[in-house]
Design an enzyme around this catalytic site. Structure first.
Site, PDB file in Angstrom:
ATOM      1  N   ASP A   9       0.842  -1.196   0.000  1.00  0.00           N
ATOM      2  CA  ASP A   9       0.000   0.000   0.000  1.00  0.00           C
ATOM      3  C   ASP A   9       0.886   1.258   0.000  1.00  0.00           C
ATOM      4  O   ASP A   9       1.839   1.347   0.799  1.00  0.00           O
ATOM      5  CB  ASP A   9      -0.866  -0.048   1.268  1.00  0.00           C
ATOM      6  CG  ASP A   9      -1.918   1.039   1.305  1.00  0.00           C
ATOM      7  OD1 ASP A   9      -2.394   1.461   0.232  1.00  0.00           O
ATOM      8  OD2 ASP A   9      -2.295   1.444   2.431  1.00  0.00           O
ATOM      9  N   HIS A  65      -7.803   9.973   3.968  1.00  0.00           N
ATOM     10  CA  HIS A  65      -7.303   8.939   4.882  1.00  0.00           C
ATOM     11  C   HIS A  65      -7.499   9.349   6.343  1.00  0.00           C
ATOM     12  O   HIS A  65      -7.322  10.510   6.690  1.00  0.00           O
ATOM     13  CB  HIS A  65      -5.812   8.719   4.667  1.00  0.00           C
ATOM     14  CG  HIS A  65      -5.451   8.178   3.316  1.00  0.00           C
ATOM     15  ND1 HIS A  65      -5.002   8.974   2.297  1.00  0.00           N
ATOM     16  CD2 HIS A  65      -5.473   6.919   2.824  1.00  0.00           C
ATOM     17  CE1 HIS A  65      -4.748   8.219   1.229  1.00  0.00           C
ATOM     18  NE2 HIS A  65      -5.028   6.971   1.514  1.00  0.00           N
ATOM     19  N   ASN A  71      -9.948   0.560   0.275  1.00  0.00           N
ATOM     20  CA  ASN A  71      -8.868   0.478   1.259  1.00  0.00           C
ATOM     21  C   ASN A  71      -9.389   0.879   2.628  1.00  0.00           C
ATOM     22  O   ASN A  71      -9.983   1.961   2.782  1.00  0.00           O
ATOM     23  CB  ASN A  71      -7.744   1.443   0.880  1.00  0.00           C
ATOM     24  CG  ASN A  71      -6.892   0.920  -0.243  1.00  0.00           C
ATOM     25  OD1 ASN A  71      -7.276  -0.016  -0.950  1.00  0.00           O
ATOM     26  ND2 ASN A  71      -5.729   1.514  -0.425  1.00  0.00           N
ATOM     27  N   VAL A  72      -9.122   0.023   3.604  1.00  0.00           N
ATOM     28  CA  VAL A  72      -9.598   0.299   4.954  1.00  0.00           C
ATOM     29  C   VAL A  72      -8.465   0.049   5.937  1.00  0.00           C
ATOM     30  O   VAL A  72      -7.941  -1.061   6.018  1.00  0.00           O
ATOM     31  CB  VAL A  72     -10.788  -0.619   5.325  1.00  0.00           C
ATOM     32  CG1 VAL A  72     -11.358  -0.196   6.672  1.00  0.00           C
ATOM     33  CG2 VAL A  72     -11.852  -0.598   4.259  1.00  0.00           C
TER      34      VAL A  72
HETATM   35  P1  13P Z   1      -8.361   4.810   6.037  1.00  0.00           P
HETATM   36  O1  13P Z   1      -7.386   4.697   7.172  1.00  0.00           O
HETATM   37  O2  13P Z   1      -9.074   6.119   6.002  1.00  0.00           O
HETATM   38  O3  13P Z   1      -9.288   3.643   5.990  1.00  0.00           O
HETATM   39  O4  13P Z   1      -7.516   4.773   4.670  1.00  0.00           O
HETATM   40  C1  13P Z   1      -6.832   3.605   4.370  1.00  0.00           C
HETATM   41  C2  13P Z   1      -6.183   3.696   3.043  1.00  0.00           C
HETATM   42  O5  13P Z   1      -6.672   4.310   2.109  1.00  0.00           O
HETATM   43  C3  13P Z   1      -4.915   2.971   2.876  1.00  0.00           C
HETATM   44  O6  13P Z   1      -4.368   3.144   1.612  1.00  0.00           O
END
Ligand code: 13P
Length: 294
Positions: free
Chosen positions: A82, A178, A230-231
């Site tokens: 990521d 994010h 994405n979480v």
């Molecule tokens: P969040 O922490 O807001 O869920 O974002 C995660 C993310 O996009 C990781 O690439």
């Protein structure tokens, strides 16, 4: 089974559903996520960023865990780097066996983003590793990013970007950010732009900053063409909430019980998420050994 992220997302793109990509920093998160996906007959993506890898989820230790649990799972599992931005991190992930790498050069000028993304595609593809790139910029909720459309993905530029880089999935900026939003704040997403992007690109699109987006937004985003969500923040919060709940019930709960509770909480959280974004019952194997599918 461990598969390329592209294979998971191409199916999601063809069939208009979303797949959860959860930042996971230890065995409890990886196992909770993969078990939830297995029970829901859903694909899942396990991911970690360079910061998380450097601090805690060291590649040499976490990758074997993911590979072992993925190999045993009756559903497709992908392992994604990521927000990679440095060449060394991308190469280390490819060599370690990640099945996708993200190259995030979204804060650089457009042509530099293209050149960096092209370089990573040229390194990853020959190794069978797919590539996610980002155009427009998804910033931090704490900085108030995502509220104005200054950094949203431009449709014409996105067409040019994908054609010139050959990336397999594109992270788009349509209003999320994010991290935690201020209390009570629900982001307003630009669904018209998402629709135009999907029409123009016809490829897997990624939503970063899934946490705190709200169920309604997530469902609409998936219906509009988002295939990977994405979480991180909400998944960490689910693990922590489980541990806090157990400590409130029983302040003497030991470390083992706390870890097991964290894993169970992550698993329950992922199961709920899978149903919101519609990836449940996508992979129902009648015969796991032969891999035949219903
Ligand atoms: P969040 O922490 O807001 O869920 O974002 C995660 C993310 O996009 C990781 O690439």
């Amino acid at each position: 089974m461990l598969v390329s992220m592209k294979s998971i997302l191409d199916d999601a793109n063809e069939n208009y559903y979303g797949v959860m990509s959860m930042n996971s920093i230890n065995i409890e998160m990886v196992r909770g996520g993969i078990e939830a996906a297995s029970e829901e007959h859903s694909p899942i993506i396990i991911q970690m960023g360079p910061g998380q890898i450097g601090k805690h989820a060291h590649l040499a230790e976490i990758v074997p865990v993911v590979k072992e649990l993925a190999a045993k799972a009756p559903v497709p599992v992908a392992l994604n780097l990521d927000h990679g931005s440095k060449l060394d991190d991308e190469i280390a992930a490819i060599q370690a066996g990640f099945t996708n790498v993200m190259i995030d050069a979204s804060s650089l000028p457009y042509e530099e983003n293209i050149q960096k993304t092209k370089t990573i595609v040229s390194l990853a593809h020959p190794m069978g590793v797919s590539v996610e790139a980002e155009l427009g910029h998804v910033g931090q909720a704490a900085d108030g990013d995502g509220i104005t459309d200054d950094l949203y993905t431009n449709v014409e530029q996105a067409k040019d970007f994908v054609a010139r880089t050959g990336c397999d999935a594109l992270a788009v900026a349509i209003g999320t950010a994010h991290g935690n939003y201020p209390k009570g704040f629900v982001p307003k997403l630009d669904f018209d732009r998402l629709h135009e992007l999907k029409e123009a690109l016809q490829m897997p699109l990624v939503l970063h900053g899934g946490s705190g987006s709200g169920e309604g937004n997530l469902k609409k985003a998936v219906a509009g063409g988002i295939n990977k969500i994405n979480v991180c923040t909400d998944a960490f919060a689910a693990a922590k909430a489980g541990m806090l709940e157990l400590l409130e019930e029983n302040p003497d709960a030991d470390f083992l019980a706390l870890q097991m509770k964290a894993e169970a909480s992550v698993k329950a959280f992922v199961k709920d998420y899978i149903h919101i974004i519609g990836s449940n019952d996508r992979y129902v194997f009648t015969d796991f050994e032969s891999g035949s599918q219903e």
